[in-house]
Design a protein around this motif. Structure first.
Motif, PDB file in Angstrom:
ATOM      1  N   LEU A 109       6.210   7.383   4.087  1.00 20.09           N
ATOM      2  CA  LEU A 109       5.243   6.990   3.062  1.00 20.09           C
ATOM      3  C   LEU A 109       5.943   6.198   1.948  1.00 20.09           C
ATOM      4  CD1 LEU A 109       2.307   9.166   1.789  1.00 20.09           C
ATOM      5  CD2 LEU A 109       3.557   7.675   0.229  1.00 20.09           C
ATOM      6  N   LEU A 134      -5.538  10.433  -0.591  1.00 17.35           N
ATOM      7  CA  LEU A 134      -5.282  10.134  -2.001  1.00 17.35           C
ATOM      8  C   LEU A 134      -6.294   9.119  -2.537  1.00 17.35           C
ATOM      9  CD1 LEU A 134      -1.361  10.001  -2.122  1.00 17.35           C
ATOM     10  CD2 LEU A 134      -2.867  11.883  -2.774  1.00 17.35           C
ATOM     11  N   ASP A 135      -6.637   8.126  -1.719  1.00 17.22           N
ATOM     12  CA  ASP A 135      -7.671   7.155  -2.114  1.00 17.22           C
ATOM     13  C   ASP A 135      -8.999   7.865  -2.366  1.00 17.22           C
ATOM     14  OD1 ASP A 135      -5.852   5.098  -1.890  1.00 17.22           O
ATOM     15  OD2 ASP A 135      -6.582   4.398   0.065  1.00 17.22           O
ATOM     16  N   GLU A 145       4.716   2.301  -4.050  1.00 11.83           N
ATOM     17  CA  GLU A 145       3.999   2.300  -5.337  1.00 11.83           C
ATOM     18  C   GLU A 145       3.149   3.557  -5.543  1.00 11.83           C
ATOM     19  OE1 GLU A 145       1.094   1.124  -2.314  1.00 11.83           O
ATOM     20  OE2 GLU A 145       3.204   0.578  -2.621  1.00 11.83           O
ATOM     21  N   ARG A 146       2.940   4.334  -4.460  1.00 12.86           N
ATOM     22  CA  ARG A 146       2.087   5.526  -4.572  1.00 12.86           C
ATOM     23  C   ARG A 146       2.882   6.786  -4.935  1.00 12.86           C
ATOM     24  NH1 ARG A 146      -2.990   4.295  -2.202  1.00 12.86           N
ATOM     25  NH2 ARG A 146      -3.715   6.097  -3.393  1.00 12.86           N
ATOM     26  N   VAL A 147       4.208   6.654  -4.961  1.00 14.39           N
ATOM     27  CA  VAL A 147       5.067   7.840  -5.155  1.00 14.39           C
ATOM     28  C   VAL A 147       5.819   7.721  -6.476  1.00 14.39           C
ATOM     29  CG1 VAL A 147       6.934   9.218  -4.160  1.00 14.39           C
ATOM     30  CG2 VAL A 147       5.324   8.024  -2.650  1.00 14.39           C
ATOM     31  N   SER A 148       5.606   8.682  -7.375  1.00 11.82           N
ATOM     32  CA  SER A 148       6.318   8.653  -8.662  1.00 11.82           C
ATOM     33  C   SER A 148       7.654   9.383  -8.597  1.00 11.82           C
ATOM     34  CB  SER A 148       5.446   9.243  -9.764  1.00 11.82           C
ATOM     35  OG  SER A 148       4.979  10.517  -9.403  1.00 11.82           O
ATOM     36  N   HIS A 171       4.566   2.689   1.328  1.00 12.97           N
ATOM     37  CA  HIS A 171       3.713   2.679   0.123  1.00 12.97           C
ATOM     38  C   HIS A 171       4.494   3.166  -1.099  1.00 12.97           C
ATOM     39  CE1 HIS A 171       0.074   2.222   2.651  1.00 12.97           C
ATOM     40  NE2 HIS A 171       0.659   3.077   3.457  1.00 12.97           N
ATOM     41  N   ILE A 229      -2.474   8.755   2.628  1.00 15.12           N
ATOM     42  CA  ILE A 229      -2.882   7.667   1.727  1.00 15.12           C
ATOM     43  C   ILE A 229      -4.402   7.612   1.608  1.00 15.12           C
ATOM     44  CG2 ILE A 229      -2.951   5.139   1.492  1.00 15.12           C
ATOM     45  CD1 ILE A 229      -0.269   6.303   0.638  1.00 15.12           C
ATOM     46  N   GLN A 242      -8.987   9.588  -5.507  1.00 12.87           N
ATOM     47  CA  GLN A 242      -8.714   8.661  -6.620  1.00 12.87           C
ATOM     48  C   GLN A 242      -7.385   8.976  -7.297  1.00 12.87           C
ATOM     49  OE1 GLN A 242     -12.491   9.001  -8.827  1.00 12.87           O
ATOM     50  NE2 GLN A 242     -13.118   7.078  -7.865  1.00 12.87           N
ATOM     51  N   GLN A 267      -3.785   7.624  -7.749  1.00 13.10           N
ATOM     52  CA  GLN A 267      -3.015   6.375  -7.594  1.00 13.10           C
ATOM     53  C   GLN A 267      -1.550   6.643  -7.255  1.00 13.10           C
ATOM     54  OE1 GLN A 267      -4.495   3.424  -7.334  1.00 13.10           O
ATOM     55  NE2 GLN A 267      -6.320   4.699  -7.597  1.00 13.10           N
ATOM     56  N   ARG A 268      -0.952   7.627  -7.977  1.00 10.87           N
ATOM     57  CA  ARG A 268       0.464   7.937  -7.771  1.00 10.87           C
ATOM     58  C   ARG A 268       0.632   9.442  -7.850  1.00 10.87           C
ATOM     59  NH1 ARG A 268       3.733   6.237 -11.913  1.00 10.87           N
ATOM     60  NH2 ARG A 268       5.552   5.633 -10.724  1.00 10.87           N
TER      61      ARG A 268
END
Length: 274
Positions: free
Chosen positions: A113, A90-91, A119-122, A117, A87, A94, A96-97
């Motif tokens: 994950l 990824l931050d 919301e970070r995985v599409s 989290h 995470i 930059q 997001q997903r």
């Protein structure tokens, strides 16, 4: 930092959560994150980095803490710590997903994950892993295995692990692949390998996580994976939108044992996402 780079791609480094993480970042497009398994490193994904960066994906493959060129944390590294590192990376990038692919141990990292989290995985791809937590016997086995690595070293561990990591037929049939996998395991930092092995003993159970994951998901398994025992089929059934791809003539590491079929299955799934 850990060992010399085994990956054919440029090594980037990010300082996250007090460790230096090495990673590959190739291509432009939607992010695809590839996470390697225990005692492997990001070079296991070199074939997929090339294939999918050329197909319009931004492919990000880190060396997890304690592996490859990333910094080693002795003691115990828990699944949640690997997640926190991913995470943070990824931050830093930059992102997001992302589409997330976790292999073996990192299949459990990917599931953790998704749990913490979502919301970070599409979309989620899990490859030759199991969702259950360890029972008492399983926890003991992990600690015994870690003790064995400490006493015997990575060379001996690699020799004993190889016939489970690659289908035994392929150790003979694909000597270059077997050699690459053996050398990758043997090059793995001993303290990193033991820290992750002990941490895995305490991992969470992800059966409910899979049941609740309401996005596209693919389970990939080798048809001769020594560790599977029907797990892939069960995971595909647990996932509301789960698909299953069984890769033929391979064991635990299908992306290296049968890359053409692996890449085709992954490419078909990814193609439906865009």
């Amino acid at each position: 930092m850990g060992a010399m780079s085994r990956s054919a791609f440029t090594t980037h480094t990010a300082h996250v959560n007090d460790v230096d993480l090495a990673y590959t970042d190739e291509g432009q497009g939607a992010p695809l994150v590839l996470l390697h398994g225990h005692a492997y490193d990001r070079s296991m994904w070199d074939g997929q980095v090339k294939a999918f960066s050329e197909q319009g994906w931004r492919v990000i493959a880190p060396d997890l803490r304690g592996f490859g060129e990333s910094e080693v944390t002795p003691g115990i590294v828990y699944t949640e710590e690997f997640v926190a590192d991913v995470i943070a990376l990824l931050d830093e990038l930059q992102v997001q997903r992302a589409v997330l692919l976790g292999f073996s141990m990192a299949g459990q990292v990917a599931m953790q994950l998704v749990e913490s989290h979502p919301e970070r995985v599409s979309a989620l791809i899990i490859n030759d892993t199991v969702p259950q937590a360890e029972d008492a016997a399983g926890r003991r086995r992990r600690h015994v295995a870690a003790d064995g690595i400490v006493s015997g070293g990575m060379d001996a561990y690699g020799e004993s692990a190889l016939p489970k990591m690659i289908w035994e037929d392929n150790v003979q049939r694909l000597p270059e692949v077997a050699k690459t996998v053996l050398e990758m395991i043997q090059a793995s930092p001993l303290e990193g390998a033991t820290a992750a092995m002990r941490g895995r003993a305490e991992r969470n159970d992800f059966v409910e996580t899979l049941k609740n994951f309401d996005k596209p998901a693919l389970v990939i398994a080798g048809d001769n994976d020594a560790f599977d025992g029907g797990a892939a089929q069960r995971m595909a059934e647990l996932l509301p939108h789960g698909e299953l791809a069984v890769i033929t003539n391979c064991g635990h590491t299908p992306n290296m044992e049968n890359p053409e079929e692996f890449d085709a299955a992954l490419g078909t799934f990814l193609g439906k996402l865009s």
